[in-house]
Design a protein around this motif. Structure first.
Motif, PDB file in Angstrom:
ATOM      1  N   GLY A 166      46.988  47.484  42.845  1.00 31.18           N
ATOM      2  CA  GLY A 166      46.704  46.888  44.312  1.00 31.18           C
ATOM      3  C   GLY A 166      45.757  45.568  44.158  1.00 31.18           C
ATOM      4  O   GLY A 166      45.834  44.614  44.652  1.00 31.18           O
ATOM      5  N   ILE A 167      44.840  45.386  43.260  1.00 33.26           N
ATOM      6  CA  ILE A 167      44.021  44.405  42.882  1.00 33.26           C
ATOM      7  C   ILE A 167      45.006  43.528  42.214  1.00 33.26           C
ATOM      8  O   ILE A 167      44.838  41.834  42.824  1.00 33.26           O
ATOM      9  N   GLU A 168      46.004  43.505  41.433  1.00 36.04           N
ATOM     10  CA  GLU A 168      47.009  42.378  40.869  1.00 36.04           C
ATOM     11  C   GLU A 168      47.725  41.907  41.933  1.00 36.04           C
ATOM     12  O   GLU A 168      47.929  40.930  42.315  1.00 36.04           O
ATOM     13  N   ALA A 169      48.310  42.883  42.953  1.00 44.13           N
ATOM     14  CA  ALA A 169      49.004  42.263  44.174  1.00 44.13           C
ATOM     15  C   ALA A 169      48.161  41.376  45.066  1.00 44.13           C
ATOM     16  O   ALA A 169      48.486  40.442  45.456  1.00 44.13           O
ATOM     17  N   TRP A 170      46.966  41.779  45.104  1.00 47.87           N
ATOM     18  CA  TRP A 170      46.201  40.933  46.027  1.00 47.87           C
ATOM     19  C   TRP A 170      45.794  39.567  45.375  1.00 47.87           C
ATOM     20  O   TRP A 170      45.859  38.817  45.898  1.00 47.87           O
ATOM     21  N   LEU A 171      45.608  39.678  44.292  1.00 51.13           N
ATOM     22  CA  LEU A 171      45.566  38.078  43.534  1.00 51.13           C
ATOM     23  C   LEU A 171      46.673  37.397  43.398  1.00 51.13           C
ATOM     24  O   LEU A 171      46.650  36.436  43.479  1.00 51.13           O
ATOM     25  N   GLU A 172      47.783  37.857  43.567  1.00 51.20           N
ATOM     26  CA  GLU A 172      49.055  37.213  43.494  1.00 51.20           C
ATOM     27  C   GLU A 172      49.116  36.645  44.548  1.00 51.20           C
ATOM     28  O   GLU A 172      49.880  35.710  44.833  1.00 51.20           O
ATOM     29  N   GLN A 173      48.705  37.184  45.660  1.00 49.14           N
ATOM     30  CA  GLN A 173      48.838  36.706  47.308  1.00 49.14           C
ATOM     31  C   GLN A 173      47.637  35.643  47.429  1.00 49.14           C
ATOM     32  O   GLN A 173      47.904  34.978  48.328  1.00 49.14           O
ATOM     33  N   HIS A 174      46.492  35.695  46.877  1.00 51.13           N
ATOM     34  CA  HIS A 174      45.373  34.805  47.016  1.00 51.13           C
ATOM     35  C   HIS A 174      44.928  33.995  45.654  1.00 51.13           C
ATOM     36  O   HIS A 174      43.856  33.470  46.021  1.00 51.13           O
ATOM     37  N   PHE A 175      45.838  33.758  44.948  1.00 49.75           N
ATOM     38  CA  PHE A 175      45.189  32.966  43.718  1.00 49.75           C
ATOM     39  C   PHE A 175      44.925  31.559  43.901  1.00 49.75           C
ATOM     40  O   PHE A 175      44.511  30.957  43.334  1.00 49.75           O
ATOM     41  N   ARG A 176      45.726  31.104  45.127  1.00 49.51           N
ATOM     42  CA  ARG A 176      45.616  29.609  45.274  1.00 49.51           C
ATOM     43  C   ARG A 176      44.137  29.395  46.271  1.00 49.51           C
ATOM     44  O   ARG A 176      43.879  28.199  46.287  1.00 49.51           O
ATOM     45  N   LEU A 181      35.051  36.655  41.653  1.00 49.69           N
ATOM     46  CA  LEU A 181      35.241  38.086  41.433  1.00 49.69           C
ATOM     47  C   LEU A 181      34.570  39.047  42.470  1.00 49.69           C
ATOM     48  O   LEU A 181      34.988  40.087  42.791  1.00 49.69           O
ATOM     49  N   GLU A 182      33.447  38.383  43.037  1.00 47.05           N
ATOM     50  CA  GLU A 182      32.674  39.377  43.909  1.00 47.05           C
ATOM     51  C   GLU A 182      33.515  39.257  45.104  1.00 47.05           C
ATOM     52  O   GLU A 182      33.538  40.426  46.022  1.00 47.05           O
ATOM     53  N   ARG A 183      34.214  38.225  45.676  1.00 48.89           N
ATOM     54  CA  ARG A 183      35.013  38.446  46.904  1.00 48.89           C
ATOM     55  C   ARG A 183      36.172  39.597  46.499  1.00 48.89           C
ATOM     56  O   ARG A 183      36.548  40.252  47.394  1.00 48.89           O
ATOM     57  N   VAL A 184      36.663  39.209  45.440  1.00 50.86           N
ATOM     58  CA  VAL A 184      38.148  40.350  45.258  1.00 50.86           C
ATOM     59  C   VAL A 184      37.461  41.572  45.199  1.00 50.86           C
ATOM     60  O   VAL A 184      38.074  42.471  45.791  1.00 50.86           O
ATOM     61  N   ALA A 185      36.237  42.027  44.518  1.00 46.64           N
ATOM     62  CA  ALA A 185      35.725  43.378  44.628  1.00 46.64           C
ATOM     63  C   ALA A 185      35.336  43.786  46.223  1.00 46.64           C
ATOM     64  O   ALA A 185      35.862  44.832  46.507  1.00 46.64           O
ATOM     65  N   ARG A 186      34.854  42.879  46.879  1.00 45.75           N
ATOM     66  CA  ARG A 186      34.601  43.337  48.253  1.00 45.75           C
ATOM     67  C   ARG A 186      35.594  43.514  49.102  1.00 45.75           C
ATOM     68  O   ARG A 186      35.636  44.630  49.913  1.00 45.75           O
ATOM     69  N   GLU A 187      36.740  42.775  49.083  1.00 44.95           N
ATOM     70  CA  GLU A 187      37.854  42.699  49.845  1.00 44.95           C
ATOM     71  C   GLU A 187      38.635  43.933  49.473  1.00 44.95           C
ATOM     72  O   GLU A 187      39.544  44.384  50.369  1.00 44.95           O
ATOM     73  N   ASN A 188      38.468  44.586  48.267  1.00 40.61           N
ATOM     74  CA  ASN A 188      39.390  45.869  47.782  1.00 40.61           C
ATOM     75  C   ASN A 188      38.353  46.930  47.656  1.00 40.61           C
ATOM     76  O   ASN A 188      38.991  47.738  46.917  1.00 40.61           O
ATOM     77  N   HIS A 189      37.247  46.871  48.117  1.00 40.68           N
ATOM     78  CA  HIS A 189      36.310  47.795  48.114  1.00 40.68           C
ATOM     79  C   HIS A 189      35.986  48.586  46.624  1.00 40.68           C
ATOM     80  O   HIS A 189      36.298  49.830  46.761  1.00 40.68           O
ATOM     81  N   GLY A 208      39.713  36.316  35.985  1.00 44.03           N
ATOM     82  CA  GLY A 208      39.717  35.006  36.139  1.00 44.03           C
ATOM     83  C   GLY A 208      40.860  34.142  35.095  1.00 44.03           C
ATOM     84  O   GLY A 208      41.567  33.453  35.442  1.00 44.03           O
ATOM     85  N   ASP A 209      40.987  35.098  34.063  1.00 42.19           N
ATOM     86  CA  ASP A 209      42.119  34.620  33.069  1.00 42.19           C
ATOM     87  C   ASP A 209      43.435  34.958  33.819  1.00 42.19           C
ATOM     88  O   ASP A 209      44.600  34.238  33.874  1.00 42.19           O
ATOM     89  N   PHE A 210      43.504  35.922  34.486  1.00 36.84           N
ATOM     90  CA  PHE A 210      44.800  36.425  35.429  1.00 36.84           C
ATOM     91  C   PHE A 210      44.918  35.231  36.301  1.00 36.84           C
ATOM     92  O   PHE A 210      46.223  35.033  36.487  1.00 36.84           O
ATOM     93  N   VAL A 211      44.101  34.995  37.174  1.00 33.26           N
ATOM     94  CA  VAL A 211      44.080  34.045  38.310  1.00 33.26           C
ATOM     95  C   VAL A 211      44.655  32.601  37.846  1.00 33.26           C
ATOM     96  O   VAL A 211      45.352  31.975  38.306  1.00 33.26           O
ATOM     97  N   GLY A 212      43.983  32.540  36.385  1.00 35.93           N
ATOM     98  CA  GLY A 212      44.432  31.115  35.940  1.00 35.93           C
ATOM     99  C   GLY A 212      45.839  30.974  35.551  1.00 35.93           C
ATOM    100  O   GLY A 212      46.366  29.765  35.882  1.00 35.93           O
ATOM    101  N   ARG A 213      46.261  32.103  34.791  1.00 35.50           N
ATOM    102  CA  ARG A 213      47.719  31.924  34.547  1.00 35.50           C
ATOM    103  C   ARG A 213      48.621  32.034  35.774  1.00 35.50           C
ATOM    104  O   ARG A 213      49.614  31.178  35.744  1.00 35.50           O
ATOM    105  N   LEU A 214      48.326  32.831  36.862  1.00 33.61           N
ATOM    106  CA  LEU A 214      49.062  32.573  38.060  1.00 33.61           C
ATOM    107  C   LEU A 214      49.094  31.248  38.462  1.00 33.61           C
ATOM    108  O   LEU A 214      50.180  30.526  38.967  1.00 33.61           O
TER     109      LEU A 214
END
Length: 265
Positions: A166-176, A181-189, A208-214
């Motif tokens: 679910g974290i990966e899916a959220w990042l794929e939607q919001h990577f732009r 990381l604090e926001r990623v954690a907060r919005e995914n509880h 951060g590396d995952f987001v960079g690759r996206l």
């Protein structure tokens, strides 16, 4: 003697990012340091050499790539070994206290932090520090991951948690969008330190590396399609600016965006 952030007994080079101070501290030869404490809690990584540390009548001999945590105000004494020593030190500013205490009270002193070890995020940070390409995002990722290695942090199981995809899916939607990381954690509880450590454990890379690759993947699509300047491609793909995109793409592909664009046509 109580040392302020960024101040050490030894030749020191420091950088301030993400509410923390990162320092390289070098001792050129054998010496005994005065008994002292530090204003901020910190983790130190011995990069080379050897030293002996005494805390509350307990003496420990350190070898390269040992990591140790000291809470604020901890009184200790050090003796640098023959040939000197080189340290990399990460000091946590006041804003990080909540992350340090997220799972309960923290110990005053932790030798060789448990789990897979805080040595590895510290070593990654040191490499970025020496290359001069540290960013707020790189430091924030590492800070949360180091917090996840403190003794009060939850232990990781052998099975991948269901929420990770679910974290990966959220990042794929919001990577732009601007990355935190604090926001990623907060919005995914999810606890941010637990998230940073879990992601590294099961994906062998930081978030951060995952987001960079996206972002690089998106940039390559846009470079191939043409119609946008390189600066426009950078912003549309989520990078801070063209130089940020150039640095990341060169790290991953060995080419600049301009050379990569030319090779795609």
């Amino acid at each position: 003697m109580r040392l302020q952030p960024g101040r050490f007994v030894g030749k020191t080079t420091s950088a301030n990012l993400a509410g923390a101070v990162l320092s390289e501290v070098v001792h050129l030869g054998k010496r005994a340091l005065p008994v002292h404490s530090h204003e901020w809690p910190y983790v130190s990584l011995l990069v080379s050499g050897a030293y002996r540390e005494t805390v509350a009548r307990r003496t420990i001999v350190f070898a390269p790539f040992n990591a140790v945590f000291h809470d604020r105000g901890l009184v200790h004494g050090d003796e640098i070994g023959e040939g000197g020593a080189r340290f990399f030190v990460l000091e946590f500013g006041p804003a990080w206290r909540a992350a340090l205490e997220a799972s309960g009270p923290i110990a005053d002193y932790v030798y060789e932090l448990h789990g897979e070890g805080a040595s590895w995020p510290m070593l990654r940070l040191f490499q970025h520090f020496t290359l001069g390409d540290l960013t707020h995002e790189i430091v924030e990722d590492a800070l949360f991951e180091v917090c996840g290695h403190l003794p009060n942090a939850p232990l990781l199981g052998n099975a991948e948690p269901a929420w990770l995809r679910g974290i990966e899916a959220w990042l794929e939607q919001h990577f732009r969008e601007p990355y935190s990381l604090e926001r990623v954690a907060r919005e995914n509880h999810v606890n941010a330190s637990h998230l940073a450590r879990t992601f590294m454990r099961f994906r062998q890379k930081t978030i951060g590396d995952f987001v960079g690759r996206l972002r690089v993947q998106e940039a390559c699509r846009r470079l191939n399609a043409r119609g946008q300047t390189i600066e426009e491609v950078a912003v549309a793909s989520g990078f801070t600016d063209q130089s940020h995109m150039t640095r990341v793409i060169r790290q991953l592909t060995g080419r600049t965006p301009a050379v990569l664009r030319a090779s795609l046509h």
